[in-house]
Every structure is written in C-alpha cells, then in structure tokens.
Motif scaffolding. Structure first.
Motif, PDB file in Angstrom:
ATOM      1  N   CYS A   1       0.855  -1.188   0.000  1.00 38.55           N
ATOM      2  CA  CYS A   1       0.000   0.000   0.000  1.00 38.55           C
ATOM      3  C   CYS A   1       0.888   1.234   0.000  1.00 38.55           C
ATOM      4  O   CYS A   1       1.977   1.222   0.580  1.00 38.55           O
ATOM      5  CB  CYS A   1      -0.913   0.006   1.231  1.00 38.55           C
ATOM      6  SG  CYS A   1      -2.111   1.367   1.198  1.00 38.55           S
TER       7      CYS A   1
ATOM      8  N   LEU B   1      -0.162   4.060   1.350  1.00 39.10           N
ATOM      9  CA  LEU B   1      -0.539   4.852   2.525  1.00 39.10           C
ATOM     10  C   LEU B   1      -0.210   4.079   3.805  1.00 39.10           C
ATOM     11  O   LEU B   1       0.086   2.877   3.776  1.00 39.10           O
ATOM     12  CB  LEU B   1      -2.038   5.191   2.500  1.00 39.10           C
ATOM     13  CG  LEU B   1      -2.568   5.986   1.301  1.00 39.10           C
ATOM     14  CD1 LEU B   1      -4.026   6.357   1.525  1.00 39.10           C
ATOM     15  CD2 LEU B   1      -1.738   7.230   1.024  1.00 39.10           C
ATOM     16  N   ARG B   2      -0.290   4.777   4.928  1.00 41.76           N
ATOM     17  CA  ARG B   2      -0.145   4.159   6.255  1.00 41.76           C
ATOM     18  C   ARG B   2      -1.178   4.811   7.173  1.00 41.76           C
ATOM     19  O   ARG B   2      -0.873   5.747   7.907  1.00 41.76           O
ATOM     20  CB  ARG B   2       1.265   4.381   6.819  1.00 41.76           C
ATOM     21  CG  ARG B   2       2.360   3.567   6.139  1.00 41.76           C
ATOM     22  CD  ARG B   2       2.171   2.062   6.366  1.00 41.76           C
ATOM     23  NE  ARG B   2       3.216   1.263   5.734  1.00 41.76           N
ATOM     24  CZ  ARG B   2       3.208   0.857   4.465  1.00 41.76           C
ATOM     25  NH1 ARG B   2       2.218   1.202   3.665  1.00 41.76           N
ATOM     26  NH2 ARG B   2       4.192   0.115   3.993  1.00 41.76           N
ATOM     27  N   CYS B   3      -2.407   4.324   7.106  1.00 46.96           N
ATOM     28  CA  CYS B   3      -3.469   4.928   7.910  1.00 46.96           C
ATOM     29  C   CYS B   3      -3.293   4.548   9.381  1.00 46.96           C
ATOM     30  O   CYS B   3      -2.899   3.413   9.684  1.00 46.96           O
ATOM     31  CB  CYS B   3      -4.830   4.463   7.421  1.00 46.96           C
ATOM     32  SG  CYS B   3      -5.103   4.839   5.678  1.00 46.96           S
TER      33      CYS B   3
ATOM     34  N   CYS C   1      -5.135   1.291  10.271  1.00 46.98           N
ATOM     35  CA  CYS C   1      -5.085   0.178   9.308  1.00 46.98           C
ATOM     36  C   CYS C   1      -5.246  -1.176  10.011  1.00 46.98           C
ATOM     37  O   CYS C   1      -4.540  -1.472  10.968  1.00 46.98           O
ATOM     38  CB  CYS C   1      -3.765   0.207   8.537  1.00 46.98           C
ATOM     39  SG  CYS C   1      -3.693  -1.110   7.297  1.00 46.98           S
TER      40      CYS C   1
ATOM     41  N   THR D   1      -5.099  -4.050   8.188  1.00 49.10           N
ATOM     42  CA  THR D   1      -4.504  -5.088   7.327  1.00 49.10           C
ATOM     43  C   THR D   1      -2.994  -4.867   7.206  1.00 49.10           C
ATOM     44  O   THR D   1      -2.431  -4.965   6.118  1.00 49.10           O
ATOM     45  CB  THR D   1      -5.146  -5.099   5.914  1.00 49.10           C
ATOM     46  OG1 THR D   1      -5.126  -3.773   5.395  1.00 49.10           O
ATOM     47  CG2 THR D   1      -6.547  -5.644   5.938  1.00 49.10           C
TER      48      THR D   1
ATOM     49  N   LEU E   1       0.904  -5.173   4.175  1.00 53.36           N
ATOM     50  CA  LEU E   1       1.750  -4.036   3.800  1.00 53.36           C
ATOM     51  C   LEU E   1       3.224  -4.416   3.876  1.00 53.36           C
ATOM     52  O   LEU E   1       3.618  -5.262   4.673  1.00 53.36           O
ATOM     53  CB  LEU E   1       1.503  -2.847   4.735  1.00 53.36           C
ATOM     54  CG  LEU E   1       0.056  -2.424   4.989  1.00 53.36           C
ATOM     55  CD1 LEU E   1       0.035  -1.118   5.770  1.00 53.36           C
ATOM     56  CD2 LEU E   1      -0.714  -2.268   3.692  1.00 53.36           C
TER      57      LEU E   1
ATOM     58  N   GLY F   1      -6.809  -4.879  -0.639  1.00 54.17           N
ATOM     59  CA  GLY F   1      -5.392  -4.921  -0.285  1.00 54.17           C
ATOM     60  C   GLY F   1      -5.214  -4.667   1.182  1.00 54.17           C
ATOM     61  O   GLY F   1      -6.087  -5.031   1.984  1.00 54.17           O
ATOM     62  N   GLY F   2      -4.162  -3.883   1.511  1.00 54.62           N
ATOM     63  CA  GLY F   2      -3.309  -3.082   0.638  1.00 54.62           C
ATOM     64  C   GLY F   2      -4.077  -2.198  -0.337  1.00 54.62           C
ATOM     65  O   GLY F   2      -5.232  -1.890  -0.126  1.00 54.62           O
TER      66      GLY F   2
ATOM     67  N   ASN G   1      -7.962   3.343  -2.150  1.00 53.76           N
ATOM     68  CA  ASN G   1      -7.782   4.235  -0.999  1.00 53.76           C
ATOM     69  C   ASN G   1      -7.860   5.726  -1.318  1.00 53.76           C
ATOM     70  O   ASN G   1      -7.620   6.562  -0.446  1.00 53.76           O
ATOM     71  CB  ASN G   1      -6.459   3.909  -0.291  1.00 53.76           C
ATOM     72  CG  ASN G   1      -5.232   4.156  -1.160  1.00 53.76           C
ATOM     73  OD1 ASN G   1      -5.280   4.897  -2.142  1.00 53.76           O
ATOM     74  ND2 ASN G   1      -4.107   3.542  -0.791  1.00 53.76           N
TER      75      ASN G   1
ATOM     76  N   LYS H   1     -10.044   9.573   2.812  1.00 51.85           N
ATOM     77  CA  LYS H   1      -9.331   9.510   4.093  1.00 51.85           C
ATOM     78  C   LYS H   1      -9.464  10.832   4.847  1.00 51.85           C
ATOM     79  O   LYS H   1      -9.081  11.888   4.330  1.00 51.85           O
ATOM     80  CB  LYS H   1      -7.843   9.206   3.868  1.00 51.85           C
ATOM     81  CG  LYS H   1      -7.586   7.881   3.160  1.00 51.85           C
ATOM     82  CD  LYS H   1      -7.913   6.698   4.028  1.00 51.85           C
ATOM     83  CE  LYS H   1      -7.592   5.392   3.320  1.00 51.85           C
ATOM     84  NZ  LYS H   1      -8.095   4.223   4.069  1.00 51.85           N
TER      85      LYS H   1
HETATM   86  S1  SF4 Z   1      -4.463  -0.886   3.438  1.00 53.79           S
HETATM   87 FE1  SF4 Z   1      -6.084   0.666   3.566  1.00 53.79          FE
HETATM   88  S2  SF4 Z   1      -6.210   1.213   5.738  1.00 53.79           S
HETATM   89 FE2  SF4 Z   1      -4.249   0.128   5.423  1.00 53.79          FE
HETATM   90  S3  SF4 Z   1      -2.742   1.756   5.064  1.00 53.79           S
HETATM   91 FE3  SF4 Z   1      -3.489   1.110   3.057  1.00 53.79          FE
HETATM   92  S4  SF4 Z   1      -5.192   2.495   2.616  1.00 53.79           S
HETATM   93 FE4  SF4 Z   1      -4.787   2.662   4.783  1.00 53.79          FE
END
Ligand code: SF4
Length: 226
Positions: free
Chosen positions: A29, A31-33, A36, A38, A42, A74-75, A102, A127
């Motif tokens: 991915c 991003l790093r929410c 998260c 999942t 990642l 995903g991801g 995302n 987001k």
């Molecule tokens: S998988 Fe989804 S929730 Fe997790 S970091 Fe990526 S966008 Fe964000």
C-alpha cells in the motif's frame, strides 16, 4: 501478482453487505493509515508481508464460480501493474468486481486500462484527518464517479465529521446523481451513536448510509480470511 490471500466470505461493508463474494487481497500500500487493520498486507520494516506470486490464470482458477462476485482489495490493489488485466479478465468471465481503493491512486487511468467497466464499481475511501492520510487524497478521483460507485468515510474524530461535511458539500455541488455514500467509525475512537446523530441532523449528510463492518461483529475482529 503478489497475492496475500484469496478467500470466500460475505462482503462485510458497502453496497454488497451480506452478499457472498470471493476476496482477492493484493500486497502493498502507498498509505499508512493510523487505523489500518490489514498491516499484514503491507510492506515495511516492522510489517512482515507474506504473499504468494500467482499468475492471472492461477488467480482465476481460485475464484468462486458460483458467487460470480469479486472484491479486489489490499493493501492498495491499483498499485499492481497487472490489476487492470486481472479485472478485465474477470469482467469478461461474467464476474461483478468491487474494487476497494484508498483515494490516493488515479482511478481514471485504471478504468481506461480496463476498458468496459460496466460490471465493476469502485468503493473509494476518502481519508479523513484522523487517518493521517487526508493530504494524500486525489480530488480528481472524486469528480468522475458513477451512481454505482461508493465513497466511504471512516470517522474517528469531530474534525473528521467536519471534513466529511465539507467533502459532501463539494460532491453535492458536482453531482446531479450522487454516488453511494457510506460512513462508519474507527472502532473505540468514535461512538457510532454520535455519527448517526450527525447523519440524522446535518442536511448535507442525510443520504449517507451508516455502516458497521459486520464481519468484525460476526467473527473475531483479528481473524483473517473472513
Ligand atoms: S491498506 Fe487501507 S487502511 Fe491500510 S494503510 Fe493502506 S489504505 Fe490505509
């Protein structure tokens, strides 16, 4: 393609909530929410990611031919160079494909690569500030949605509610027929009742569908492959 898991379940959220589907989870991915759930999908120093390299033919042989519904997730599935071809093949084979993305990858470019997108829809996150990723949203992604697509908000704070309202204002100005809008909460961070009160009382939120991630209610929230 780097596949973390393929499994059959019911869709836990969004337009097909409660309906059977095959999930295809791709690794990695951009991003790093903050919330998260999942992390195992990642790549990162503290985030081991176990995946299997699979060809498109191998993936197609694993999907449930009875359900005919796929959730590509995903991801971030749109980062993979072969995702468009995979989706194209699934669509040609008669599957309806829900793509969970995302908001930080260009979806117009992806749709163009797929070609005929009539039997596929996006579930695209917007987001909000508590994710830590709101700066990464590509606004153009939210200007070319169809009525069958879904915009999803995950609310974790009052600041998030305010941003959701301003995004909804902008979308309402843009669209005669809005895409579907779903909103849920970051569990333990924001009370579901408070979000429901906002939806009921703020005119701009009146058509937002409140949702709980039902797979986390039915199964252990930490359980994978459900
Ligand atoms: S998988 Fe989804 S929730 Fe997790 S970091 Fe990526 S966008 Fe964000």
């Amino acid at each position: 393609m780097k596949i973390v898991e393929i499994f059959d379940s019911i869709d836990g959220e969004g337009l097909r909530t409660g309906q059977t589907a095959t999930f295809i989870r791709l690794a990695g991915c951009n991003l790093r929410c903050s919330y998260c759930d999942t992390l195992y999908a990642l790549f990162g120093e503290d985030e081991p990611c176990e995946y299997t390299e699979m060809s498109i033919d191998e993936i197609l042989s694993r999907v449930n031919k009875q359900y005919k519904r796929i959730t590509l997730t995903g991801g971030e599935p749109l980062l993979h160079k072969d995702s468009a071809e995979l989706v194209s093949r699934l669509l040609k084979d008669g599957y309806e494909v829900n793509i969970e993305t995302n908001g930080a990858v260009d979806i117009a470019e992806f749709s163009a690569k797929v070609g005929d997108v009539s039997n596929m829809f996006y579930t695209i996150d917007y987001k909000l500030p508590s994710s830590g990723m709101s700066e990464r949203m590509i606004w153009d992604n939210f200007l070319s949605l169809r009525p069958c697509d879904v915009v999803k908000f995950v609310v974790g704070s009052g600041e998030d509610v305010n941003m959701m309202k301003s995004v909804m204002d902008r979308l309402s100005e843009k669209y005669d027929v809005m895409p579907h809008i779903y909103a849920g909460v970051v569990f333990g961070e924001y009370e579901p009742q408070k979000l429901i009160e906002h939806i009921m009382n703020e005119p701009v939120l009146k058509d937002v569908v409140f949702q709980l991630q039902i797979h986390k209610v039915i199964w252990n929230p930490e359980e994978r492959g459900v």
